[in-house]
Motif scaffolding. Structure first.
Motif: not given
Length: 194
Positions: A156-171
């Motif tokens: 699920q590459p789109e969902q992986v990207e969404s998680v990475i974007r979230h983490l990029a902001l916080h961790e």
């Protein structure tokens, strides 16, 4: 009033306070023998065993506590953790699931359930449980990382990207690790210079 039960419980608490786990354990066992309906004594015995990494004994005593009080989410969670330490991932997943049913806001139980599924190669179920854990604890980078990896293994590459974007902001460091481990070098620009 059961004076033996009271006396043994007081001794157990006293020895616990003195940091003498062996004597506390013996007193809690005596307390449970004096009152076999004492779920707190059963849980305390289980905890002492868990602190010593005696996972089989801990699981046995958490099970005894659950036989007396079946609707206690934290005890289900602790039983699941003990079973996980014993390597019984299927039984751990069932206990984690029960903890989640009893307390849908138990983020650690959702995380444990997700990781149990992931270790069994059940990535879709892992992602579903880890999504709950991440939503309940939006700042928990470990849960978000595990969610990203479950999404990766579930293709699920789109969902992986969404998680990475979230983490990029916080961790961002965790985001970098997820970018590497999920083979998403195309998203490295999200954490450049960090």
């Amino acid at each position: 009033m059961n004076f033996d039960h009271f006396r043994f419980t007081a001794r157990a608490v006293f020895f616990g306070w003195l940091r003498q786990p062996e004597k506390a354990l013996a007193a809690y066992v005596d307390s449970f023998k004096a009152d076999p309906t004492d779920t707190q004594a059963a849980r305390s015995i289980a905890w002492i065993h868990a602190e010593k990494n005696h996972w089989a004994a801990a699981a046995e005593w958490f099970s005894k506590a659950l036989a007396l009080e079946t609707e206690h989410a934290d005890t289900w969670f602790n039983l699941a953790y003990a079973r996980e330490q014993l390597g019984d991932r299927h039984a751990a997943a069932e206990a984690f699931r029960r903890a989640c049913e009893l307390n849908p806001k138990h983020d650690r139980a959702w995380y444990g359930l997700g990781m149990a599924h992931a270790h069994q190669g059940e990535h879709s179920a892992a992602a579903e449980a880890l999504q709950h854990a991440a939503e309940l604890q939006p700042m928990n980078g470990i849960a978000w990382y595990a969610l990203g990896m479950a999404r990766y293994h579930n293709n699920q590459p789109e969902q992986v990207e969404s998680v990475i974007r979230h983490l990029a902001l916080h961790e961002p460091q965790t985001a970098k690790r997820l970018i590497r481990d999920s083979e998403r070098a195309d998203l490295a620009h999200l954490v450049e210079g960090i």
